[in-house]
Design a protein around this motif. Structure first.
Motif, mmCIF file in Angstrom:
data_model
loop_
_atom_site.group_PDB
_atom_site.id
_atom_site.type_symbol
_atom_site.label_atom_id
_atom_site.label_comp_id
_atom_site.label_asym_id
_atom_site.label_seq_id
_atom_site.Cartn_x
_atom_site.Cartn_y
_atom_site.Cartn_z
ATOM 1 N N ASP C 55 0.852 -1.202 0.000
ATOM 2 C CA ASP C 55 0.000 0.000 0.000
ATOM 3 C C ASP C 55 0.883 1.245 0.000
ATOM 4 O O ASP C 55 2.090 1.162 -0.226
ATOM 5 N N GLU C 56 0.232 2.427 0.264
ATOM 6 C CA GLU C 56 0.950 3.695 0.109
ATOM 7 C C GLU C 56 2.149 3.793 1.050
ATOM 8 O O GLU C 56 3.182 4.346 0.691
ATOM 9 N N GLU C 57 2.009 3.247 2.276
ATOM 10 C CA GLU C 57 3.139 3.341 3.215
ATOM 11 C C GLU C 57 4.178 2.256 2.972
ATOM 12 O O GLU C 57 5.189 2.197 3.659
ATOM 13 N N GLY C 58 3.887 1.354 2.037
ATOM 14 C CA GLY C 58 4.862 0.306 1.759
ATOM 15 C C GLY C 58 4.628 -0.947 2.560
ATOM 16 O O GLY C 58 5.445 -1.859 2.502
ATOM 17 N N LYS C 139 9.731 -11.425 2.608
ATOM 18 C CA LYS C 139 11.074 -10.851 2.490
ATOM 19 C C LYS C 139 11.183 -10.045 1.194
ATOM 20 O O LYS C 139 11.756 -8.957 1.166
ATOM 21 N N ARG C 140 10.586 -10.575 0.115
ATOM 22 C CA ARG C 140 10.606 -9.844 -1.161
ATOM 23 C C ARG C 140 9.925 -8.500 -1.023
ATOM 24 O O ARG C 140 10.361 -7.486 -1.560
ATOM 25 N N CYS C 141 8.824 -8.495 -0.233
ATOM 26 C CA CYS C 141 8.087 -7.256 -0.028
ATOM 27 C C CYS C 141 8.946 -6.252 0.740
ATOM 28 O O CYS C 141 9.005 -5.074 0.387
ATOM 29 N N GLU C 142 9.640 -6.754 1.768
ATOM 30 C CA GLU C 142 10.535 -5.875 2.538
ATOM 31 C C GLU C 142 11.641 -5.331 1.656
ATOM 32 O O GLU C 142 11.987 -4.151 1.726
#
Lengths: 329, 177, 146
Positions: C55-58, C139-142
């Motif tokens: 989302d917008e905040e990541g 982890k990919r998202c991070e």
């Protein structure tokens, strides 16, 4: 230069011609792949050197570093002689090609005849290469190449005889010398015979067939004969066949530009020289490549029919009409 | 550079070397042509021999004849022979067998007779001077000779060729019907 | 006789037309891409392996409900979530995709109540062992946040 012994001049020309044949083949391989690429809307070689121009150099190094394997049942002498022979004939015909007013290795009176005499030996090289490999595809390919060459040598020589009748000389430099500007080129019908453009077309088609170029490359029809007469050759044996083929392509186009397009003469009359010869020849080579990547390969019967039923009658007609016009006017 | 080898670096010296090279080529080619067990190799030897002959013609100042020799004999006749051999025997070429013990002797006798005849003819004829320069217009001389002195033989030869063409056409047509 | 000349004339004309077509093709721009030098842009409906939507905040939008794991026909998804002290919703702590068995059917994307999953545009997949295709999506998202 006059005080130097003859042998140095000979050596300089031999070295120069050998270097030219090699570099020309390397350039033509690159050009062929670029033209093929762009006609098929690809880029072609790109990675080795700027615009991929060093690609064929890399290919050459690869070919040279490979072992020349002689098949067990092949004729060991003929198998080795054939690629050398095709290269020798390719180099020898360059002896009489006038690149510029003074840049010709041997300016002999019958240069035109020399080219055809030596080029006819090239067929023998294909034949013994194909037979010496002891491979059925190679033998079929060699017989095809020979029947094709015999068929197209007839109209080609008749056309050349027509040109010799008009020019009155077999000296290539003299033929070029008579075509001082664009209007005097022998491709135009007002320079001796109204059928000269036809003669040019016949000569060009025959030189395509004589050099085994597509659409007449039945000798190496990949879809049915693996690779034709050089199926069994690897490494530099194959490389020499390749060098020889591109050498002959250059000579065919150079001859067409000498006979019909004024050789090293400028079309507008200023600065005649080597560059005009190169421009005309490479333009014709481009046309050869353009034709290769446009048309599919013909069949053997179509090829022979084209020669005996179209090319030979037309070239005889050109010969007769030219003789009549030369006698009347 | 020793004086012994310095003549090699003149035009005449080089030409001499080339001449003997061609002679060697002729002999070598003839030996291959007669001794090879393989028919295709024999034809290649013949081609080599003919190239040598062409070289000698060139050396004697008749480049037109040399190139015609190359074009017609090495380029056309040899190819026609190889072509015929390939078409005729697809299953390899059998080794030739000697028929009679006296055959070799007879061949030698015939060859000796032929050599003697040719040599006698060659020594008795008064030869014209070989053309001095390569570019001396040998082509025009050949053309003029064919149309004046040798016109009858020229026309007769063309007649023979015409008969040969018509004959081969007749033979080829016969199989069609 | 006229048929003979007509055939030659028509044949020659058709050959010239062919040459014209190839010349026109030659001067037009090339259509191929220089793949390792320039990456192609994938079309919007291209299906790579699934990825978590940010989302917008990541942050990811996953509520760790487990719908995707339950609906997956080949069982290639394993997720874990926990409720931290004082928080109202569960938070995703582990999301593993075993891409070797994934059939790219898209039921996980369809069934996600918060639209937290999407198809990635990843096409450069090559590896030396099956383990190279087991992705930790969290982890990919991070990593993408950085």
């Amino acid at each position: 230069m006059a005080e130097l012994p003859e042998i140095f001049r000979v050596m300089a020309y031999v070295g120069g011609i050998m270097a030219f044949v090699g570099l020309n083949a390397a350039f033509l391989v690159w050009m062929e792949r670029k033209v093929a690429g762009h006609i098929q809307r690809r880029i072609g070689p790109k990675e080795v050197g700027p615009f991929g121009i060093l690609q064929s150099l890399a290919d050459g190094i690869k070919l040279m570093s490979k072992q020349l394997v002689v098949p067990a049942k092949a004729d060991p002498i003929l198998y080795r002689v054939a690629p050398a022979l095709t290269m020798i004939t390719a180099v020898m015909v360059f002896v009489v090609i006038p690149f510029g007013p003074a840049l010709v290795a041997r300016d002999i009176n019958i240069g035109l005849l020399l080219i055809f005499a030596i080029a006819s030996v090239n067929v023998l090289a294909l034949l013994i290469g194909g037979w010496g490999s002891n491979n059925k595809y190679s033998v079929i390919s060699a017989t095809r190449a020979v029947s094709q060459n015999v068929a197209y040598e007839v109209p080609m020589l008749i056309t050349v005889v027509t040109m010799v009748m008009i020019v009155g000389s077999m000296n290539l430099n003299e033929i070029v010398g008579q075509q001082g500007n664009l209007l005097q080129w022998y491709i135009f019908p007002w320079n001796g015979s109204i059928l000269l453009p036809v003669a040019f077309v016949i000569f060009f088609i025959c030189s395509l067939a004589e050099t085994n170029r597509a659409p007449f490359d039945l000798g190496e029809a990949e879809s049915e004969l693996v690779a034709g007469f050089h199926t069994e050759y690897g490494g530099m044996g194959f490389g020499l066949f390749f060098l020889g083929e591109y050498g002959h392509v250059f000579v065919g186009c150079a001859l067409a530009s000498i006979l019909f397009l004024g050789g090293w003469q400028c079309p507008f009359g200023w600065m005649p020289g080597v560059h005009w010869m190169m421009i005309k020849t490479y333009l014709l080579i481009f046309v050869v490549m353009w034709i290769r990547w446009t048309y599919p390969r013909t069949t053997l019967y179509g090829l022979l029919n084209l020669s005996w039923k179209v090319m030979v009658p037309f070239s005889l007609a050109v010969l007769l009409v030219t003789a009549a016009m030369l006698k009347v006017f | 550079m020793t004086p012994l080898f310095s003549p090699l670096f003149t035009t005449e010296g080089l030409a001499g070397v080339v001449f003997f090279g061609f002679i060697l080529l002729i002999i070598l080619g003839a030996l291959v042509a007669t001794n090879a067990v393989n028919l295709i190799r024999a034809v290649c030897g013949l081609a080599l021999c003919l190239v040598g002959v062409a070289g000698v013609y060139y050396f004697l100042g008749s480049p037109f004849l040399a190139l015609m020799q190359l074009l017609i004999y090495a380029g056309a006749v040899c190819i026609a022979i190889v072509f015929a051999v390939m078409l005729a025997e697809p299953h390899g070429i059998k080794r030739l067998e000697q028929k009679h013990p006296l055959a070799g002797l007879g061949a030698f006798g015939a060859a000796a007779l032929l050599t003697w005849g040719l040599a006698a003819l060659a020594f008795r004829t008064t030869w014209p001077e070989a053309a001095a320069r390569v570019n001396s217009g040998a082509l025009e001389d050949v053309g003029r000779g064919m149309m004046t002195t040798f016109l009858v033989s020229f026309e007769l030869i063309s007649l023979i060729l015409l008969v040969a063409i018509i004959g081969s056409l007749v033979l080829a047509r016969r199989g069609r019907r | 006789m006229s048929g003979y000349f007509k055939e030659i004339f028509d044949g020659g004309k058709s050959l010239l037309v062919g040459l014209g077509i190839t010349f026109k093709q030659m001067i037009q721009p090339v259509v191929t891409e220089r793949y390792p030098r320039t990456a192609p842009k994938m079309p919007p409906r291209y299906r790579g392996h699934i990825d978590l939507v940010r989302d917008e905040e990541g942050n990811n939008k996953c509520i760790a409900c487990g719908m995707c794991q339950r609906n997956c026909p080949t069982g290639c998804i394993t997720i874990k979530g926990e409720k931290p002290e004082g928080a109202k919703k569960k938070v995703l702590t582990f999301y593993r995709l075993d891409f070797t068995t994934c059939s790219l059917c898209g039921i996980c994307v369809e069934s996600c109540p918060t639209d937290a999953l999407e198809f990635s545009k990843e096409y450069n997949l090559a590896g030396y062992s099956a383990g190279d295709f087991v992705f930790d999506l969290l982890k990919r998202c991070e990593e993408r946040r950085r």
